[in-house]
Write an enzyme that holds these catalytic residues in place. Structure first.
Site, PDB file in Angstrom:
ATOM      1  CD  GLU A  24       9.116 -23.584   0.952  1.00 25.76           C
ATOM      2  OE1 GLU A  24       9.294 -23.264  -0.247  1.00 25.76           O
ATOM      3  OE2 GLU A  24       8.845 -24.734   1.311  1.00 25.76           O
ATOM      4  CD  GLU A  30       5.091 -25.002  -2.781  1.00 22.16           C
ATOM      5  OE1 GLU A  30       5.436 -25.784  -3.666  1.00 22.16           O
ATOM      6  OE2 GLU A  30       5.635 -23.897  -2.580  1.00 22.16           O
TER       7      GLU A  30
END
Ligand SMILES: *[C@@H]1O[C@H](CO)[C@@H](O)[C@H](O)[C@H]1NC(C)=O
Ligand SMILES: *[C@@H]1O[C@H](CO)[C@@H](O)[C@H](O)[C@H]1NC(C)=O
Ligand SMILES: *[C@@H]1O[C@H](CO)[C@@H](O)[C@H](O)[C@H]1NC(C)=O
Ligand SMILES: *[C@@H]1O[C@H](CO)[C@@H](O)[C@H](O)[C@H]1NC(C)=O
Ligand SMILES: *[C@@H]1O[C@H](CO)[C@@H](O)[C@H](O)[C@H]1NC(C)=O
Length: 556
Positions: A263, A164
């Site tokens: 995720e 991220e």
């Protein structure tokens, strides 16, 4: 017999040739086991929560420390039976300490048939910082040191070079640095004869930049591309439905490399029913996606955990969330199509054009070998950063860099040689150096341009004149230029930071290609955080060196 068995297991563990678990490799856009069976990641995130601090100007809470879960032999032995109950074949671990011993955990996981996807970044200063991205020698050494500590294990599925890092179009200037990290880690793995994959985990942001970033990281040559793309997906909440995933199925139809959910597991409408599991491993998804990692085994900020560990660390209490995930995971049967021979050739994506949503240029920064920085430190500095009294000097370095570069600008000097601009692909000769070395460069330049006025090497007590300073400003300049021209700009196979003597460290390995960008010092305008123009004034370097990415959190 017992002894022999234990001995054999230990020998298998450290031998690179013998694999207890089959190697997983890429063919086309899929993963396969050695026997040609398609491999799906059916996993869970496995990292205890570190301390979280809201230290990012963009409002992301990020961990400021971590607990290495693979160095906790008791914890692994306690948890492996629960991981087996869940039916996982992979765990994702976000931060480890390469100095610790991981043999016991890695062996216990391997014996349980569990692979590890290992993130190489660490909190705070061990990751590519979206606010001031660079690919620097300290990060390369960190990443390579971790790879070194894990190449002996048979069950590392992939090394993840970032999590991220990009969360908005402005952050896309980080892309060249992420890609360079993948390139260098990949070259290092190859030099160690490791077949582990190299991956990146993306935020599930707006498609305008998310897809360009995915294609960028997978484009051009195999040597500069990730092997595995992860997307952190929290779209399916509660009962959900396949329509939650429709656009991410179509978005990745033409994406040429294996992809998985790095995720997943929304919690905005509890309870979590995990009905996305049959969808993810079902006919509608498996052409594009190769499974995913449920978030998270341990309790994590936001209420994500599936187990509670007793305060003495000895026992595990599972939740209904755990039971529901275990039920869904154990019911999965993998769809073994396409066959490996029908998977097609492994190709790369086409590099995306620049746009308002995707700012990165195509030129990658060079491999950050340390010799140019060592050279500077030894020969060219007259004034250095001296306030190392804290264990976390990153914020001080960030502030001081900001200030020193703006002061340097007022004297006609420039921080461009330490600047890196992912938008224009302009990388200063010293942009590969660690933040403290960059700061000492700025402090020395300022000191020299101030005619070595004693008060100009002080910075409220953070800077000190070096007794070994070059004889004159001219001599310092000449030394810096000679360090810059001696630096092997471009791409090379990184060398083991711990196994090489400083004098040869960073020397180009035989057969290394030198295909990267040049390290020219003549930068132009930087659209992102960092160095702005030839005057060296800075706009937004606040918190510049504080590594904010690489954390384990996803904000919804
Ligand atoms: C992060 O900072 C600590 C303490 O200042 C230092 O020991 C460590 O080497 C740094 N890590 C990296 C990757 O720069
Ligand atoms: C740095 O951290 C170590 C271990 O936590 C501690 O012993 C040491 O005192 C710290 N040093 C400084 C200067 O804060
Ligand atoms: C060191 O630099 C920091 C950050 O700019 C500043 O807050 C501090 O006052 C400086 N020096 C001293 C002695 O405190
Ligand atoms: C180092 O910097 C910190 C933070 O700015 C400051 O509090 C401290 O006084 C400085 N120490 C020295 C010796 O300058
Ligand atoms: C930088 O630009 C100047 C003037 O245009 C030129 O003389 C010099 O060679 C350039 N330096 C590099 C490293 O490109």
């Amino acid at each position: 017999m017992k002894f022999l068995k234990a001995f054999a297991a230990a020998a298998a563990l450290v031998s690179t040739g013998v694999s207890a678990l089959p190697k997983i490799t890429r063919t086309g856009k899929y993963l396969y086991q050695e026997d040609g069976t398609r491999f799906y990641i059916k996993g869970i995130a496995y990292q205890e929560q570190g301390t979280v601090t809201q230290n990012d100007p963009t409002g992301f809470p990020e961990p400021t420390d971590y607990i290495d879960p693979l160095a906790d032999a008791n914890g692994c032995n306690r948890d492996v039976p629960y991981l087996k109950q869940l039916g996982v074949n992979t765990i994702r671990v976000y931060s480890v300490n390469s100095a610790l011993n991981h043999d016991s955990c890695m062996q216990a996981l391997s014996e349980a048939g569990i692979y590890v996807i290992l993130d190489l970044a660490l909190p705070v200063n061990g990751s590519i910082d979206r606010a001031s991205p660079a690919w620097t020698s300290n990060l390369l050494d960190l990443y390579i040191g971790t790879v070194d500590a894990f190449t002996k294990y048979d069950n590392v599925l992939a090394y993840n070079v970032g999590n991220e890092v990009v969360t908005a179009p402005a952050d896309t200037i980080s892309a060249p640095f992420i890609k360079a990290a993948a390139r260098d880690v990949k070259a290092y793995l190859k030099s160690k004869s490791s077949s582990a994959l190299v991956s990146f985990s993306s935020t599930d942001g707006d498609a305008s930049w998310r897809l360009a970033l995915a294609n960028y990281l997978a484009c051009d040559t195999d040597a500069t591309s990730i092997d595995l793309y992860g997307l952190n997906v929290y779209r399916w909440c509660g009962d959900g439905s396949i329509t939650n995933y429709n656009s991410i199925i179509t978005d990745y139809t033409d994406f040429p490399i294996p992809s998985y959910f790095s995720e997943f597991g929304c919690i905005t409408s509890p309870p979590r029913l995990w009905t996305e599991v049959p969808a993810l491993f079902g006919e509608q998804m498996v052409t594009e996606w190769s499974g995913g990692i449920a978030f998270s085994y341990f309790p994590a900020v936001g209420g994500y955990g599936m187990v509670t560990i007793s305060s003495d660390g000895s026992s595990v209490t599972t939740s209904d969330d755990f039971t529901r995930l275990a039920t869904q995971y154990t019911a999965v049967s993998f769809i073994n199509t396409p066959t490996q021979s029908a998977a097609g050739a492994s190709t790369q994506a086409t590099c995306p054009a620049k746009s308002d949503a995707f700012l990165a240029g195509t030129a990658l920064p060079p491999t950050p070998v340390n010799n140019v920085c060592d050279c500077l430190e030894k020969n060219a500095f007259s004034c250095v950063f001296s306030n190392t009294s804290s264990n976390n000097t990153s914020p001080i370095i960030g502030e001081l860099l900001n200030y020193a570069c703006s002061q340097l600008g007022t004297l006609g000097g420039s921080c461009l040689p330490i600047g890196a601009d992912g938008a224009t692909g302009t990388y200063g000769a010293f942009s590969v150096c660690d933040p403290a070395t960059k700061l000492s460069y700025a402090l020395s330049e300022f000191y020299e341009l101030s005619n070595r006025l004693a008060t100009s090497c002080d910075f409220s007590g953070n800077a000190t004149v070096l007794s070994t300073a070059p004889a004159s400003a001219q001599a310092a300049d000449a030394a810096a230029s000679s360090c810059a021209s001696a630096s092997p700009a471009g791409t090379q196979v990184p060398t083991d930071p711990t196994a090489t003597s400083p004098s040869t460290q960073g020397a180009a390995s035989p057969g290394a290609t030198q295909t990267g960008s040049s390290s020219g010092n003549n930068g132009t305008k930087n659209n992102g955080a960092g160095f702005v123009d030839a005057r060296g004034a800075l706009i937004t370097m606040a918190a510049s060196v504080v590594g904010l990415a690489g954390g384990m959190f996803v904000l919804l």
